[in-house]
Enzyme design. Structure first.
Site, PDB file in Angstrom:
ATOM      1  N   GLU A  44       0.821  -1.215   0.000  1.00 53.85           N
ATOM      2  CA  GLU A  44       0.000   0.000   0.000  1.00 53.85           C
ATOM      3  C   GLU A  44       0.856   1.267   0.000  1.00 53.85           C
ATOM      4  O   GLU A  44       0.618   2.203   0.748  1.00 53.85           O
ATOM      5  CB  GLU A  44      -0.971   0.006   1.196  1.00 53.85           C
ATOM      6  CG  GLU A  44      -1.960  -1.156   1.159  1.00 53.85           C
ATOM      7  CD  GLU A  44      -3.002  -1.125   2.269  1.00 53.85           C
ATOM      8  OE1 GLU A  44      -2.738  -0.493   3.314  1.00 53.85           O
ATOM      9  OE2 GLU A  44      -4.065  -1.745   2.091  1.00 53.85           O
ATOM     10  N   ASP A  81      -8.473  -8.976   5.010  1.00 53.42           N
ATOM     11  CA  ASP A  81      -8.231  -7.783   5.814  1.00 53.42           C
ATOM     12  C   ASP A  81      -9.233  -7.631   6.954  1.00 53.42           C
ATOM     13  O   ASP A  81     -10.110  -6.781   6.881  1.00 53.42           O
ATOM     14  CB  ASP A  81      -8.286  -6.547   4.896  1.00 53.42           C
ATOM     15  CG  ASP A  81      -7.597  -5.354   5.525  1.00 53.42           C
ATOM     16  OD1 ASP A  81      -7.093  -5.485   6.648  1.00 53.42           O
ATOM     17  OD2 ASP A  81      -7.582  -4.283   4.888  1.00 53.42           O
ATOM     18  N   GLU A 116     -12.312  -1.532  12.568  1.00 51.75           N
ATOM     19  CA  GLU A 116     -12.407  -0.924  11.236  1.00 51.75           C
ATOM     20  C   GLU A 116     -13.564  -1.493  10.419  1.00 51.75           C
ATOM     21  O   GLU A 116     -14.374  -0.744   9.882  1.00 51.75           O
ATOM     22  CB  GLU A 116     -11.078  -1.119  10.488  1.00 51.75           C
ATOM     23  CG  GLU A 116     -11.125  -0.609   9.069  1.00 51.75           C
ATOM     24  CD  GLU A 116      -9.788  -0.734   8.355  1.00 51.75           C
ATOM     25  OE1 GLU A 116      -8.812  -1.186   8.971  1.00 51.75           O
ATOM     26  OE2 GLU A 116      -9.737  -0.365   7.168  1.00 51.75           O
TER      27      GLU A 116
HETATM   28  O1  GCW Z   1      -7.000  -2.622   7.133  1.00 53.45           O
HETATM   29  C1  GCW Z   1      -6.185  -1.840   6.327  1.00 53.45           C
HETATM   30  C2  GCW Z   1      -6.489  -0.423   6.659  1.00 53.45           C
HETATM   31  C3  GCW Z   1      -5.316   0.533   6.518  1.00 53.45           C
HETATM   32  C4  GCW Z   1      -4.105  -0.099   7.191  1.00 53.45           C
HETATM   33  C5  GCW Z   1      -3.776  -1.408   6.500  1.00 53.45           C
HETATM   34  C6  GCW Z   1      -2.633  -2.147   7.158  1.00 53.45           C
HETATM   35  C7  GCW Z   1      -2.358   0.958   8.428  1.00 53.45           C
HETATM   36  O2  GCW Z   1      -7.560   0.005   5.847  1.00 53.45           O
HETATM   37  O3  GCW Z   1      -5.685   1.741   7.105  1.00 53.45           O
HETATM   38  O4  GCW Z   1      -2.988   0.755   7.193  1.00 53.45           O
HETATM   39  O5  GCW Z   1      -4.880  -2.268   6.548  1.00 53.45           O
HETATM   40  O6  GCW Z   1      -2.921  -3.051   7.928  1.00 53.45           O
HETATM   41  O7  GCW Z   1      -1.482  -1.845   6.905  1.00 53.45           O
END
Ligand code: GCW
Length: 718
Positions: free
Chosen positions: A316, A395, A423
Site C-alpha cells: 500500500e 483484511d 475498522e
Molecule cells: O485494514 C487496512 C487499513 C489501513 C491499514 C492497512 C494495514 C495501516 O484500511 O488503514 O494501514 O490495513 O494493515 O497496513
C-alpha cells in the site's frame, strides 16, 4: 486496506454521498479530564485493599506493585509492609523468590521444584490463611498481583495448592496506528474511533502523559507487554521518531517501563534516504546496513529496553526492498542484525498484496498474496525476525478463513495479527465482541484435529511431530493487535469495546481462555461483581454480537461490501470495480469467489490437508465461508438446508431483530450502571440500530434485484 491516497480518492469522489448516507453520531472528542477507569476502578481493589499485605523484593516493577498495593490499602483500610511482623500474619504475601520470608518457604520450594518460571511467571498458593504470590522477577510479581485483583475475594477464601502461571506468548504486542500530525482524511489515529492519540498532540509528544500511565496500567493488568507507538504507514513526522524525535520515544518508554511494557517503533524502510540523506536503502548495501546499526545503537542508548522495529514494506505504497530487487528476508534480516546485539526484534508484516489489481482479471486473487510472497522465504529469516500475519488472507473482515501463511512457514517465527480497532466491524459504534473470532483463530488446526493449533505455532510450543521445526519453546512470534484506544473519555468510544481490549491481552497471555470466561472477568472488574443483572445483561449483549454483526453485513464469508474509504456502513458494490482486489462477483445467477484449484484462483491449494480438500469441495465447505471459496447460484442449498438467497434474507432480518433485542436489554440497565456509561452505550445502540437497518435493506434489495427471487416469507424488500 486503502491507504490514505486511496481514501482521499474515494472520499473525494463521493464526499457529499458519504455525508448523506451515514449520519454518524458525533465523533469522540478528546477529553482531557480523568478517563473512565475501565477494568481497574477502585472497587476492583477492594479485596486486596482491605488485607494485611506483605511485599518483599527490589526493583522497578516491585516498586510498582508496592505503589498499587499502597493505593489500594489506603482506600480500603488495609495495611502494607515490607518486613514481616512476628505477631501479625499477613493475608497476602507478594514476594520475589530471593526475598521471600521464611514463612512462605514451602511455596518457595514448590516453585523451585517446578523449574524455571520465566520473567513473567508466578506461583500462587493459599494455605493457613495466607495467600502467597512468588515470582523470580518483578514482571512476574506484577502479573501475580493483577491476578489476585482479578480473583477478588476468591483469592482469600479456599486454600489454593500452588499453581504456576506463565504467559503462553512471550511477545504480546499492541500496535498503535497513531500519527503525530492530524491526517486530513484519516484524522490523527488511522482507523481510530476513539478521539485523538493518547501519545501525541499539537505536532509533538503530549506534555501530560498521565493518560499513557493509566493506559500502561490497564494493559499490564490484561497481559500486554509490548506497545508500538506509531503507525505502520510511516509519514514524515513519525519517521523522525527514529532520530530527531528519539527523546519522545524515550519519554514514552519511561512511562511504559514500570508496568513491564517495552516500546517498539514502526519505521520506514526508506529511512536511510529520508533521514540519513543517503541515495539508497538497498539492504545489500553495506553503508545502508551501517546506517541502521549506528541509528539502532543510538536508539538503544536512549531506550535500553527498546523492543524493536515494526515494518510494513512494499505494501500500500510503503517503501521496501523490492525497489532494489531484494526480497522481504533481505530487508528484515538487515534490520534484525542491527537490533540483535540489544535483544530487539523485527516484526515484519506479511500484509503485502497488489493494490493496483485489474478487476476484469479474475485470475489475480488478493487472498493468495501473503502466502505467495512469504511461504517461499521460509527458513531465510533470522531468529530475531517475527513475520506478523493478519488473521485472515484479506483484511480483518468479520468472517474470513484463517490465513494459510500460518501453516506454511515452519522454520519462521510467526505472530498472528488481530485488529482490536473495529475498522470493518462497526467502528466502535456497533457492539461487536471479537474474542470469539480470535479464539477461533487461535484454536484452528491447519492439519486437522490431530495436528497443532495456530496457538501452538504462535507460542512456539514444541511440536509433537515434524510439522514444526522451530528450535525452542520461546521461538513463537506471539500475538500482535491493533489498538482501539484514544483520548475519548471511555478510551474506546463505545464503552463496551473496552471488552475487546481486555480480551486481546488475556488471550495473548492464555489463548485457551474462553471468550465467555474473559467476558465474565471483564464485566466483574468493570461493573462490579455483585450485580447479577448487569453481569448477565452484558454477557447476553456481547456474547453473540459478532454473529449478529455478521448476520446483517456481508453474507457467507464474502466480505467487504463496505463504503469505500472509511469502511463504515453498506457499500455492496463499493469495491467491486476497484483495484483493491476485494470482489464478490454477484450477477443475476449467483455470487461468490471461485478460489478452487479445479476452476478458480487455486487459493484452496495454499492450505494443508484436510482443509485444502474441505474448502475445495462445495459439499464440505463450511456454510459461513461458502462465498469466500465458491461462486454458486442463489438457489444453491447450504448445509443448513436453506438456499443462499433465503439465507441472505433470513440473516439480514434476524440480524436487525438481534440488535433491537440488544438495545432492549441495555435499557434494562438504566440506573444500574453509571449514567455516563449508560448514555454513551445508548447513543451508540441507536446508531447501530439505524445502520443495521440500512445494511439489511440495501443487502436484501440488492440481491432481490439481482436474482429476482422473492423472500419466501414475503417480508418487505425494496
Ligand atoms: O485494514 C487496512 C487499513 C489501513 C491499514 C492497512 C494495514 C495501516 O484500511 O488503514 O494501514 O490495513 O494493515 O497496513
Amino acid at each position: 486496506m486503502p491507504d490514505q491516497s486511496a481514501v482521499s480518492v474515494a472520499s473525494a469522489s463521493h464526499p457529499s454521498a458519504a455525508r448523506r448516507s451515514t449520519p454518524h453520531p458525533p465523533a469522540c472528542a478528546d477529553d482531557p479530564s480523568a478517563p473512565h477507569p475501565a477494568w481497574l476502578p477502585d472497587s476492583a481493589f477492594a479485596a486486596v485493599g482491605s488485607r494485611r499485605v506483605l511485599t518483599a523484593g527490589e526493583g522497578l516493577l516491585v516498586d510498582t506493585v508496592r505503589l498499587e498495593i499502597a493505593q489500594a490499602t489506603a482506600a480500603f483500610s488495609g495495611t502494607v509492609a515490607d518486613v514481616p511482623h512476628d505477631d501479625t500474619q499477613p493475608d497476602l504475601v507478594l514476594a520475589l523468590l530471593d526475598h521471600a520470608p521464611q514463612t512462605v518457604a514451602d511455596v518457595a520450594s514448590a516453585l523451585r521444584e517446578a523449574g524455571p518460571l520465566g520473567e513473567e511467571g508466578f506461583v500462587l498458593a493459599r494455605r493457613a490463611g495466607t495467600t502467597v504470590v512468588l515470582a523470580t522477577h518483578g514482571a512476574g510479581l506484577l502479573a501475580g498481583m493483577f491476578h489476585v485483583v482479578r480473583l477478588g475475594e476468591s483469592a482469600f477464601s479456599a486454600d489454593i495448592t500452588p499453581e504456576r502461571h506463565a504467559p503462553a506468548h512471550a511477545l504480546r504486542k499492541l500496535d498503535h496506528w497513531d500519527n503525530i500530525d492530524v491526517h486530513p482524511v484519516m484524522g490523527q489515529v488511522e482507523r481510530g474511533y476513539s478521539g485523538g492519540s493518547v501519545f501525541y498532540a499539537d505536532g509533538g509528544l503530549r506534555t501530560d502523559l498521565s493518560r499513557v500511565r493509566g493506559y500502561a496500567r490497564l494493559l499490564a493488568a490484561s497481559g500486554i507487554n509490548r506497545v508500538t507507538i506509531n503507525n505502520v504507514n510511516v509519514h514524515a513526522s513519525e519517521a523522525l521518531l527514529l532520530t530527531r524525535r528519539l527523546a519522545d520515544v524515550a519519554a514514552l518508554a519511561d512511562v511504559f517501563r514500570p508496568y513491564g511494557i517495552r516500546t517498539h517503533l514502526a519505521v520506514s524502510f526508506a529511512a536511510p534516504i529520508l533521514l540519513g540523506g543517503m541515495s539508497t536503502a538497498d539492504p545489500h548495501d553495506s553503508t545502508v546496513a551501517s546506517w541502521w546499526e549506528q541509528v539502532t545503537r543510538t536508539v538503544h542508548a536512549a531506550v535500553p529496553d527498546f523492543g524493536g522495529y515494526v515494518v510494513k514494506a512494499d505494501s500500500e505504497g510503503q517503501p521496501g526492498p523490492f525497489s532494489y530487487g531484494r526480497d522481504h528476508a533481505d530487508g528484515a534480516n538487515m534490520l534484525a542484525r542491527a537490533l540483535a546485539p540489544y535483544g530487539g526484534v523485527v516484526h515484519w508484516r506479511a500484509f503485502v498484496y497488489d493494490n493496483h489489481q485489474d478487476w476484469r482479471d479474475r485470475s489475480t486473487d488478493r487472498a493468495r498474496a501473503a502466502y505467495d510472497h512469504f511461504a517461499p522465504l521460509d527458513g531465510r529469516f533470522d531468529d530475531n525476525v517475527v513475520v506478523q500475519v493478519k488473521l485472515g488472507p484479506i483484511d480483518f473482515q468479520v468472517r474470513e478463513p484463517v490465513s494459510p501463511v500460518l501453516a506454511a512457514m515452519p522454520r519462521t517465527r510467526l505472530a498472528v495479527e488481530l485488529q482490536v480497532t473495529q475498522e470493518y466491524t462497526g467502528q466502535q459504534k456497533h457492539v461487536c465482541y471479537l474474542a470469539p473470532q480470535w479464539s477461533e483463530v487461535m484454536g484452528f488446526r491447519p492439519w486437522g484435529q490431530d495436528g497443532p493449533a495456530v496457538s501452538d505455532i504462535t507460542t512456539g510450543a514444541p511440536s509433537p511431530d515434524a510439522r514444526r521445526s522451530v528450535r525452542d519453546p520461546h521461538a513463537g512470534g506471539g500475538l500482535a493487535a491493533v489498538s482501539n484506544v484514544g483520548m475519548d473519555q471511555f478510551w474506546t468510544g463505545h464503552p463496551l469495546a473496552q471488552a475487546n481490549l481486555y480480551a486481546v491481552g488475556r488471550l495473548a497471555w492464555d489463548p485457551s481462555l474462553t471468550p465467555s470466561a474473559i467476558l465474565a472477568e471483564w464485566s466483574a472488574l468493570t461493573f462490579g461483581a455483585d450485580d447479577p443483572v448487569v453481569a448477565s445483561t452484558v454477557q447476553t449483549m456481547l456474547t453473540g454480537s459478532r454473529d449478529t454483526y455478521e448476520a446483517y453485513t456481508a453474507p457467507l464469508g464474502v466480505g467487504f461490501m463496505v463504503h469505500p474509504g472509511h469502511h463504515y456502513g453498506p457499500g455492496i458494490d463499493g469495491y467491486e470495480y476497484t483495484p483493491w482486489g476485494t470482489y464478490h462477483f454477484a450477477d443475476r445467477d449467483g455470487v461468490g469467489v471461485d478460489r478452487t484449484r479445479a476452476s478458480g484462483t487455486g487459493y484452496t491449494g495454499q492450505y494443508p490437508q484436510p482443509w485444502a480438500a474441505i474448502y475445495e469441495d462445495l459439499d464440505q465447505c463450511p456454510d459461513e465461508l461458502l462465498l469466500f471459496f465458491h461462486h454458486v447460484p442463489y438457489t444453491h442449498v447450504l448445509r443448513s438446508g436453506s438456499t443462499v438467497i433465503q439465507h441472505i434474507y433470513d440473516t439480514h432480518f434476524s440480524g436487525v431483530e438481534q440488535v433491537d433485542a440488544m438495545a432492549r436489554s441495555w435499557s434494562g440497565l438504566a440506573g444500574l450502571v453509571a449514567p455516563d456509561v449508560y448514555d454513551r452505550v445508548q447513543e451508540r445502540l441507536e446508531e447501530q440500530q439505524r445502520c443495521a437497518r440500512e445494511w439489511r435493506d440495501q443487502v436484501n434489495t440488492y440481491f432481490f434485484r439481482k436474482s429476482g427471487v422473492p423472500d419466501e416469507r414475503g417480508r418487505q424488500i425494496f
